[in-house]
Design a protein around this motif. Structure first.
Motif, PDB file in Angstrom:
ATOM      1  N   THR A  80       0.818  -1.211   0.000  1.00  0.00           N
ATOM      2  CA  THR A  80       0.000   0.000   0.000  1.00  0.00           C
ATOM      3  C   THR A  80       0.851   1.260   0.000  1.00  0.00           C
ATOM      4  N   HIS A  81       2.034   1.188   0.586  1.00  0.00           N
ATOM      5  CA  HIS A  81       2.904   2.351   0.683  1.00  0.00           C
ATOM      6  C   HIS A  81       4.368   1.896   0.724  1.00  0.00           C
ATOM      7  N   PHE A  82       5.250   2.865   0.566  1.00  0.00           N
ATOM      8  CA  PHE A  82       6.673   2.690   0.843  1.00  0.00           C
ATOM      9  C   PHE A  82       7.090   3.759   1.850  1.00  0.00           C
ATOM     10  N   VAL A  83       7.862   3.355   2.845  1.00  0.00           N
ATOM     11  CA  VAL A  83       8.412   4.296   3.824  1.00  0.00           C
ATOM     12  C   VAL A  83       9.908   4.418   3.571  1.00  0.00           C
ATOM     13  N   SER A  84      10.352   5.645   3.399  1.00  0.00           N
ATOM     14  CA  SER A  84      11.768   5.910   3.117  1.00  0.00           C
ATOM     15  C   SER A  84      12.356   6.768   4.224  1.00  0.00           C
ATOM     16  N   VAL A  85      13.454   6.301   4.812  1.00  0.00           N
ATOM     17  CA  VAL A  85      14.210   7.080   5.790  1.00  0.00           C
ATOM     18  C   VAL A  85      15.500   7.521   5.110  1.00  0.00           C
ATOM     19  N   GLN A  86      15.756   8.826   5.151  1.00  0.00           N
ATOM     20  CA  GLN A  86      16.853   9.385   4.364  1.00  0.00           C
ATOM     21  C   GLN A  86      17.768  10.225   5.253  1.00  0.00           C
ATOM     22  N   ARG A  87      19.065  10.152   4.952  1.00  0.00           N
ATOM     23  CA  ARG A  87      20.052  10.860   5.774  1.00  0.00           C
ATOM     24  C   ARG A  87      21.167  11.395   4.884  1.00  0.00           C
ATOM     25  N   ASP A  88      21.555  12.623   5.126  1.00  0.00           N
ATOM     26  CA  ASP A  88      22.650  13.253   4.379  1.00  0.00           C
ATOM     27  C   ASP A  88      23.976  12.706   4.911  1.00  0.00           C
ATOM     28  N   VAL A  89      24.692  11.976   4.060  1.00  0.00           N
ATOM     29  CA  VAL A  89      25.972  11.386   4.464  1.00  0.00           C
ATOM     30  C   VAL A  89      27.111  11.977   3.632  1.00  0.00           C
ATOM     31  N   THR A  90      26.892  13.175   3.107  1.00  0.00           N
ATOM     32  CA  THR A  90      27.915  13.815   2.269  1.00  0.00           C
ATOM     33  C   THR A  90      29.225  13.982   3.035  1.00  0.00           C
ATOM     34  N   LEU A  91      29.137  14.452   4.274  1.00  0.00           N
ATOM     35  CA  LEU A  91      30.349  14.698   5.059  1.00  0.00           C
ATOM     36  C   LEU A  91      31.102  13.405   5.327  1.00  0.00           C
ATOM     37  N   SER A  92      30.379  12.348   5.713  1.00  0.00           N
ATOM     38  CA  SER A  92      31.057  11.090   5.996  1.00  0.00           C
ATOM     39  C   SER A  92      31.651  10.492   4.725  1.00  0.00           C
ATOM     40  N   ARG A  93      30.953  10.646   3.594  1.00  0.00           N
ATOM     41  CA  ARG A  93      31.515  10.162   2.324  1.00  0.00           C
ATOM     42  C   ARG A  93      32.787  10.926   1.969  1.00  0.00           C
ATOM     43  N   ARG A  94      32.754  12.242   2.202  1.00  0.00           N
ATOM     44  CA  ARG A  94      33.939  13.055   1.919  1.00  0.00           C
ATOM     45  C   ARG A  94      35.091  12.658   2.834  1.00  0.00           C
ATOM     46  N   THR A  95      34.765  12.402   4.108  1.00  0.00           N
ATOM     47  CA  THR A  95      35.787  11.982   5.060  1.00  0.00           C
ATOM     48  C   THR A  95      36.393  10.646   4.647  1.00  0.00           C
ATOM     49  N   GLU A  96      35.528   9.711   4.212  1.00  0.00           N
ATOM     50  CA  GLU A  96      36.022   8.413   3.749  1.00  0.00           C
ATOM     51  C   GLU A  96      36.951   8.572   2.554  1.00  0.00           C
ATOM     52  N   GLN A  97      36.570   9.461   1.647  1.00  0.00           N
ATOM     53  CA  GLN A  97      37.413   9.682   0.471  1.00  0.00           C
ATOM     54  C   GLN A  97      38.767  10.268   0.879  1.00  0.00           C
ATOM     55  N   GLU A  98      38.725  11.234   1.808  1.00  0.00           N
ATOM     56  CA  GLU A  98      39.981  11.827   2.268  1.00  0.00           C
ATOM     57  C   GLU A  98      40.849  10.792   2.977  1.00  0.00           C
ATOM     58  N   LEU A  99      40.198   9.899   3.727  1.00  0.00           N
ATOM     59  CA  LEU A  99      40.962   8.847   4.407  1.00  0.00           C
ATOM     60  C   LEU A  99      41.593   7.889   3.405  1.00  0.00           C
ATOM     61  N   ARG A 100      40.841   7.583   2.337  1.00  0.00           N
ATOM     62  CA  ARG A 100      41.411   6.713   1.310  1.00  0.00           C
ATOM     63  C   ARG A 100      42.604   7.378   0.637  1.00  0.00           C
ATOM     64  N   LEU A 101      42.453   8.681   0.352  1.00  0.00           N
ATOM     65  CA  LEU A 101      43.571   9.402  -0.260  1.00  0.00           C
ATOM     66  C   LEU A 101      44.767   9.456   0.690  1.00  0.00           C
ATOM     67  N   SER A 102      44.474   9.670   1.981  1.00  0.00           N
ATOM     68  CA  SER A 102      45.560   9.716   2.964  1.00  0.00           C
ATOM     69  C   SER A 102      46.245   8.363   3.057  1.00  0.00           C
ATOM     70  N   ALA A 103      45.437   7.299   3.007  1.00  0.00           N
ATOM     71  CA  ALA A 103      46.016   5.962   3.071  1.00  0.00           C
ATOM     72  C   ALA A 103      46.904   5.699   1.867  1.00  0.00           C
ATOM     73  N   GLN A 104      46.456   6.160   0.687  1.00  0.00           N
ATOM     74  CA  GLN A 104      47.279   5.976  -0.506  1.00  0.00           C
ATOM     75  C   GLN A 104      48.571   6.771  -0.402  1.00  0.00           C
ATOM     76  N   ALA A 105      48.446   8.010   0.110  1.00  0.00           N
ATOM     77  CA  ALA A 105      49.640   8.844   0.265  1.00  0.00           C
ATOM     78  C   ALA A 105      50.588   8.260   1.311  1.00  0.00           C
ATOM     79  N   PHE A 106      50.005   7.603   2.329  1.00  0.00           N
ATOM     80  CA  PHE A 106      50.806   7.021   3.390  1.00  0.00           C
ATOM     81  C   PHE A 106      51.711   5.910   2.860  1.00  0.00           C
ATOM     82  N   GLU A 107      51.179   5.175   1.875  1.00  0.00           N
ATOM     83  CA  GLU A 107      51.966   4.075   1.318  1.00  0.00           C
ATOM     84  C   GLU A 107      52.843   4.579   0.166  1.00  0.00           C
TER      85      GLU A 107
END
Length: 379
Positions: free
Chosen positions: A264-291
């Protein structure tokens, strides 16, 4: 039901009239009206911002019946009534003179119901041309009627429903309720803040309006397939706010089924994860730079080793497991005395960095020269 002169309904009149004006803009060439049943079963005009005063007086007090126009029949049948030719349709026999005088050549009406399905009134669009509503106009009628019911008759819900509605308004995560065809019927304030849209902008729309040019096609397809098959969807998708700003949206969508198992319906719960995605990307870049090809060693404020890279292991022979928790003193060759190291650490504390050549010792005992750069990290 509270009489329409009551303060609760009067306080909502401006919002209902705004919904009427919105419907008129979206349908073009139509007049919107809301009629509510009083205690004697008579339809009283509650909101009709664009209807002429003379017509308002004629419509107010309409008694439901088989010849009382679209609204009277909608109440009588507890179903939508779409009349495309008011001058010839028998359901308008009792209001024919009104239709002729004000050139109301078509009228579409849908019931306003409470949470138990009981008819409380009608929402109608009257057209100056003979026409039947298209699918989008039918959706508009039904969606606005549902919102009007939500606005006007909240006091008829039981305490559990009121608590649930209050919780939806209070939580920080965006919540969107769509019908089985995935058209928006409700969005809480958090979602409106997240997306930048007003509720009137999105009612009756598919949530695809949030997607944009860089939304991943594979994610779109995965979302579409899950909903088409009645499955739960969990995932991140790149969406766009009303002003065009992209943001990463963490979606959790679940189907709602009736007692027969039909969606009869769909319930959607939504959350802005832009900051955490950006942080993850920066961590991946830092990890690459670390090696890198150069050995890197990180200590805490007490100079205990917490991390080393692969290059450090290649240069010294020590793995992270062998040196974690120790100090860099394990590398000392003995070629520099205590005064050298004291002066080095004083400069680091004073300047925040030190560079120079030094002799160190590998795990196998071999002494080797290296260029060392130390940088203090502040909190």
């Amino acid at each position: 039901m509270q009489d329409q002169s009551g303060t609760a309904l009067d306080g909502a009149r401006d919002l209902v009239e705004s919904l009427c004006l919105l419907a008129e803009r979206l349908t073009e060439g139509a007049l919107a009206s809301v009629m509510l049943l009083d205690g004697e079963g008579v339809l009283r005009l509650f909101a009709a911002p664009s209807v002429p005063e003379a017509a308002r007086e004629r419509l107010d007090g309409l008694r439901p019946g088989p010849e009382s126009g679209s609204c009277g029949n909608a109440v009588l049948r507890n179903d939508s009534v779409f009349v495309s030719q008011t001058l010839r349709d028998p359901r308008w026999a009792g209001l024919r003179d009104l239709a002729e005088e004000f050139t109301l050549l078509a009228c579409w009406s849908t019931p306003i119901r409470n949470s138990y399905g009981n008819v409380l009134g009608t929402f109608a669009l009257s057209s100056f041309t003979e026409r039947a509503p298209n699918r989008e106009q039918v959706r508009l009628l039904e969606s606005i009627a549902a919102v009007i019911a939500d606005v006007l008759f909240q006091e008829e819900r039981d305490g559990r429903d009121r608590c649930f509605a209050a919780a939806l308004r209070a939580i920080d995560e965006g919540v969107v309720l769509t019908d089985a065809e995935q058209r928006v019927v409700y969005a809480n304030p958090a979602f409106l803040r997240l997306s930048g849209y007003e509720l009137a902008d999105i009612l009756g729309k598919n949530c695809r309006f949030l997607q944009g040019p860089d939304t991943d096609p594979a994610t779109r397809q995965s979302l579409h397939d899950a909903l088409a098959q009645g499955r739960v969807f969990h995932g991140d998708i790149l969406n766009y706010r009303r002003d065009g700003t992209p943001f990463w949206n963490a979606l959790n969508i679940s189907p709602v089924r009736d007692a027969q198992g039909h969606i009869t319906h769909f319930v959607s719960v939504q959350r802005d994860v832009t900051l955490s995605r950006r942080t993850e990307q920066e961590l991946r870049l830092s990890a690459q730079a670390f090696e890198t090809q150069e050995g890197i060693l990180i200590t805490d404020a007490q100079r205990r080793i917490v991390k080393v890279n692969q290059a450090f292991t290649r240069v010294t022979g020590y793995t992270l497991e062998e040196v974690r928790g120790l100090t860099p003193a394990i590398l000392q060759s003995g070629n520099q005395d205590a005064d050298f190291y004291e002066a080095m650490w004083r400069e680091i504390e004073r300047e925040g960095a030190w560079q120079g050549e030094i002799w160190n010792r590998r795990k196998n005992g071999e002494v080797y020269p290296e260029f060392l750069s130390i940088t203090a990290v502040q909190d």
